[in-house]
Every structure is written in structure tokens, then in C-alpha cells.
Design a protein around this motif. Structure first.
Motif, mmCIF file in Angstrom:
data_model
loop_
_atom_site.group_PDB
_atom_site.id
_atom_site.type_symbol
_atom_site.label_atom_id
_atom_site.label_comp_id
_atom_site.label_asym_id
_atom_site.label_seq_id
_atom_site.Cartn_x
_atom_site.Cartn_y
_atom_site.Cartn_z
ATOM 1 N N PRO A 203 41.627 31.790 43.609
ATOM 2 C CA PRO A 203 41.999 32.419 42.323
ATOM 3 C C PRO A 203 42.440 33.869 42.485
ATOM 4 C CG PRO A 203 39.981 31.146 42.092
ATOM 5 C CD PRO A 203 40.298 31.166 43.549
ATOM 6 N N ARG A 204 41.921 34.534 43.517
ATOM 7 C CA ARG A 204 42.332 35.922 43.753
ATOM 8 C C ARG A 204 43.824 36.004 44.059
ATOM 9 N NH1 ARG A 204 39.654 39.882 48.376
ATOM 10 N NH2 ARG A 204 40.775 41.775 47.789
ATOM 11 N N ILE B 207 46.076 33.797 43.149
ATOM 12 C CA ILE B 207 46.803 33.428 41.918
ATOM 13 C C ILE B 207 46.916 34.632 40.990
ATOM 14 C CG2 ILE B 207 46.843 31.880 39.936
ATOM 15 C CD1 ILE B 207 47.311 30.519 42.659
ATOM 16 N N ARG B 208 45.830 35.391 40.874
ATOM 17 C CA ARG B 208 45.870 36.578 40.006
ATOM 18 C C ARG B 208 46.866 37.610 40.543
ATOM 19 N NH1 ARG B 208 40.193 35.628 39.832
ATOM 20 N NH2 ARG B 208 39.892 37.162 41.511
ATOM 21 N N MET B 209 46.910 37.761 41.852
ATOM 22 C CA MET B 209 47.883 38.708 42.436
ATOM 23 C C MET B 209 49.314 38.262 42.184
ATOM 24 S SD MET B 209 46.199 39.817 46.082
ATOM 25 C CE MET B 209 44.751 40.865 46.151
ATOM 26 N N ILE C 142 50.370 36.441 39.727
ATOM 27 C CA ILE C 142 50.660 36.662 38.300
ATOM 28 C C ILE C 142 50.966 38.140 38.054
ATOM 29 C CG2 ILE C 142 49.660 36.618 35.984
ATOM 30 C CD1 ILE C 142 48.129 34.106 36.805
ATOM 31 N N GLY C 143 50.199 39.016 38.716
ATOM 32 C CA GLY C 143 50.450 40.453 38.562
ATOM 33 C C GLY C 143 51.829 40.854 39.071
#
Length: 448
Positions: free
Chosen positions: A15-16, A18-20, A22-23
Motif C-alpha cells: 500500500p505504501r 500505491i500511495r506514492m 497516487i501522489g
């Protein structure tokens, strides 16, 4: 080609990451309005891709970077906490975070069973957890799955480690040693041990010994005292031995009711196993009768070396039926097979006075020939419901009906006492303690 497919199958993104991503995507949206930031966005994206590749190489550089195995007993005790040990070792030269997923048997319905752990470089750790089975039978453990992340935590490698094993769940044998310790001169209670005052003494003479403070003065042997030159000597007596103790277990539909995950039959089986062990420790003979609409297993009372193994194996195979128990057949079996006066402990359950009245003639017949103890159960869920505060008319109706059922259970005890039949009305979780208390009390008072 097969190895590449295997690597892809074992590779997951966190998930880390994926968050990057998205950012960075949001950053590229921003460059639509501020074009000069577009090159910076490409640099960020390229750096992230490079870090992901480095992370994958770190995780997959070792063929077997993580090792794990499971240690546990071959047989579990039903209704008790059974410990499972997991040994996990990291061969990575850096710290990793891991999630261990142990494939526990389906009976536990543990769908999200996960143990997080952090392992330093080349570190080995031991993890311990416990499981409480609530039914007898075969329990199949599966493999151990380990999901490993490097300090970057952008990718995740999956290890599927073979660890399949089948264990048997037998009636509660963890309690045997605990109750053996209190089987000699005391009974067990929730807060410790308490002694039973004996009424007189048994007629089984054991030895003549020196008097010590606390010995019964009535047991002084004056002839032996005179021969000893004035030093007081007393007769030492022991409880009568080789008495027959039978556990009678009702396997009909009334024993299928569950409490805290376990059926009443399992509570009765656990109590019977422990009580039989206590009886053998007290030099009595332990036997067993299981019955429902037909007669089941009959184990003659004995105290031979293999008696506990025979009783445990017989109890392990018992299952509840869905018909009503035939007490007439039980009385016939007891009359034909148990010729000496014995202690009969009947584990059953009655939910209404009418159900007790139907079986009362047969229960009285058993009590005329043997020392009978009837053990049945409180409905603890009704007790909890009766203690709830009343806030409206519906809850008042429920409380009144609940208290009616509770009162009816107490009336059953009085009804049995009217015919001189001893009984125990107990919560399921206290069944073993209450039954052993009564047996040791009767043993001390020479009622059996």
C-alpha cells in the motif's frame, strides 16, 4: 520461464507504493497547470521505479531468505488452551518486516489469522500463540505463509512454507494432573483447596504411627502406647478402596445445546475423564456407560493399568444423537451389568419439569440400588438475561419468562431431593470442579 512465473506469483506491491504512485499522479495533474514542474514529476517517477527495482532485488537475491516451522503437541486437549510455537528465521543481511499467516484448522474459523514480526539481520525468533478447540476430532493445519518487506517496504515477497500436519483433539486431559493433586485429602474450589471434615473414620486400617498434633485423639492405640514406653501411638485409617464409580452420559438431543462454543456432551465428557482419573487415584474402580435412544458403549469398572486409555478412547468417539434418551433401557443395563452397589454419576439435562417427570421413575429405580448423583446444567445465558436492567414492557416480559425457567431448574433439584436423590445444578464451566468436589466429599464422609 517457470521460475519467472513463480517470481511474479510471489511478488506483491505494498500500500505504501500505491500511495506514492497516487501522489505522483496527482503531481502530474498539477503540472498541467504548472508545466515547468513536468520534468520534476518525471524525475520523481523514475526515482520511484528505481527504488522498486532495488527493493525487488533485495527481496529476491536469496533463494530461501526466510525459514519457519511449527512446533506443537500431536494431541490437543478439548476445551483447553493449547500452545503452538512458530520458529521463524531471517537470512537477510538487513532488517525485514514480516507477516506470518498460519493456516489453522477450519474448525477455528480464523480467517484473518496474522502475526506481525520484525526480524533483524540473520535473527531467529520464536512466536507463541494458543488455540482452544471446542469439539473432538481431527484438526488439519496447513502451510505457513510469510509476507516479507525490506526497509523500503515498496514490494513484498511471499514465502509459502510446507507445514501440513494433522492433530487429534481428545477430551480435556490437561486438567488430569491438576485434579490429581487435590484428590488425596482435599477438594478443589475456585479459590484453592479446602478440607472436608470427616464424620468418624473408615474401617480400612492402614498402620500404627506416632502421634502428631492434630491427630484424632479417639484413634489412640493404648496397647501400642504402653509397649512404646509412654509415647502416644495412633491408628491410621485410610478411605475404603476398590469401590465402583460409573459415569453415565446422556448422548441424546438435550446434550447438544452449546455453551461458550462447546456442547453439553463435551463438558460431560471432559468431567467424566477427569473424575475417572481422580477415582483411580483414590484406588476406586472407574467405569462408563454412554446411552441415548439405544445403549451405547459400556466399560466395566476397573482400575487396571490401561483403564484410563480405554476410557479416553471411548469418550473420544461419542457423539450426540437427535432422539430422546431411553432411560428404561439404561435401568435394564445397570441391573444386568452392575451387580454390586456403586456410585452412579448421571450427566444429563432437563429444561422443564415435565421432562424430568417422564424420567423420574427410572431415576428412582437407579437410586434404590445404587448411590446416584444426577448432574444437570444451569442455562447461563438465561441467567445473564435475567440480570439485565428492564427499560420497557417487552424487556419486562422477557425477564419474567427467563426467571420462570431459572426457578423451574431449582424446582427440579427440590423434586429430586424429595425422593432422596442427590443432584448438582451447575454452570457448564464449573461442571468438573463441582462433580469432583461432590465425589471427594462423599468419599470423605463414607457415603459411598
Amino acid at each position: 520461464m517457470a521460475e519467472k512465473e513463480l517470481i511474479v506469483y510471489r511478488l506483491f506491491f505494498t500500500p505504501r507504493l500505491i500511495r506514492m504512485l497516487i501522489g505522483i499522479a496527482c503531481f502530474f495533474v498539477l503540472t498541467y497547470f504548472i508545466p515547468v514542474l513536468f520534468e520534476l514529476g518525471l524525475i520523481l517517477l523514475g526515482t520511484l521505479i528505481l527504488l522498486v527495482l532495488i527493493d525487488i532485488v533485495m527481496l529476491f537475491r536469496l533463494k530461501d531468505g526466510i525459514k519457519a516451522n511449527r512446533r506443537m503437541a500431536d494431541v490437543f486437549s478439548n476445551g483447553d488452551e493449547n500452545k503452538i510455537h512458530l520458529d521463524v528465521q531471517s537470512d537477510y543481511p538487513f532488517s525485514v518486516k514480516a507477516d506470518l499467516i498460519d493456516e489453522v484448522p477450519v474448525q477455528f474459523q480464523a480467517r484473518n489469522f496474522l502475526i506481525p514480526v520484525t526480524l533483524e539481520a540473520n535473527e531467529k525468533k520464536q512466536l507463541v500463540y494458543s488455540l482452544r478447540p471446542v469439539s473432538r476430532g481431527e484438526y488439519h493445519f496447513g502451510n505457513i505463509t510469510v509476507l516479507v518487506r525490506s526497509p523500503l517496504s515498496l514490494a513484498e515477497r511471499k514465502y509459502n512454507l510446507p507445514a501440513e500436519k494433522m492433530v487429534m483433539v481428545w477430551p480435556a486431559f490437561h486438567s488430569l494432573r491438576q485434579y490429581e493433586l487435590v484428590a488425596h485429602n482435599a477438594t478443589t474450589s475456585d479459590i484453592g483447596n479446602r478440607k472436608i471434615r470427616k464424620v468418624g473414620h473408615s474401617m480400612e486400617f492402614e498402620e500404627i504411627k506416632d502421634y502428631v498434633p492434630g491427630d484424632d485423639l479417639r484413634t489412640i492405640n493404648w496397647k501400642a502406647t504402653a509397649r512404646k514406653g509412654g509415647a502416644l501411638m495412633v491408628n491410621n485409617y485410610t478411605d475404603e478402596r476398590s469401590q465402583q464409580v460409573y459415569c453415565l452420559i446422556d448422548k441424546s438431543r438435550v446434550m447438544k445445546q452449546p455453551f461458550e462454543g462447546m456442547t453439553l456432551l463435551d463438558y460431560a465428557i471432559n468431567a467424566s475423564l477427569v473424575l475417572s482419573r481422580v477415582a483411580l487415584v483414590k484406588y476406586d474402580k472407574a467405569g462408563l456407560i454412554c446411552f441415548a435412544e439405544t445403549m451405547g458403549q459400556f466399560v466395566p469398572a476397573d482400575r487396571k493399568g490401561m483403564q484410563m486409555s480405554l476410557l479416553a478412547e471411548t469418550l473420544y468417539r461419542q457423539q450426540t444423537n437427535f432422539l430422546e434418551a431411553d432411560y428404561e433401557k439404561l435401568v435394564t443395563l445397570v441391573k444386568s451389568r452392575i451387580t454390586h452397589r456403586s456410585l452412579l454419576i448421571l450427566f444429563t439435562n432437563f429444561e422443564s419439569m415435565s421432562s424430568l417427570q417422564r424420567q423420574l421413575p427410572y431415576i428412582r429405580s437407579l437410586a434404590r440400588q445404587h448411590q446416584l448423583l444426577v448432574v444437570f446444567f444451569e442455562n447461563t445465558e438465561l441467567q445473564q438475561q435475567a440480570e439485565q436492567p428492564v427499560e420497557n414492557l417487552e424487556q419486562l416480559y422477557i425477564k419474567v419468562i427467563t426467571e420462570k425457567f431459572i426457578l423451574e431448574k431449582k424446582r427440579m433439584v427440590k423434586e429430586l431431593q424429595k425422593y432422596g436423590i442427590q443432584s448438582i445444578l451447575t454452570p457448564p464451566r464449573q461442571l468438573t470442579t463441582q462433580t469432583i468436589n461432590k465425589y471427594l466429599e462423599w468419599k470423605a464422609r463414607q457415603i459411598i
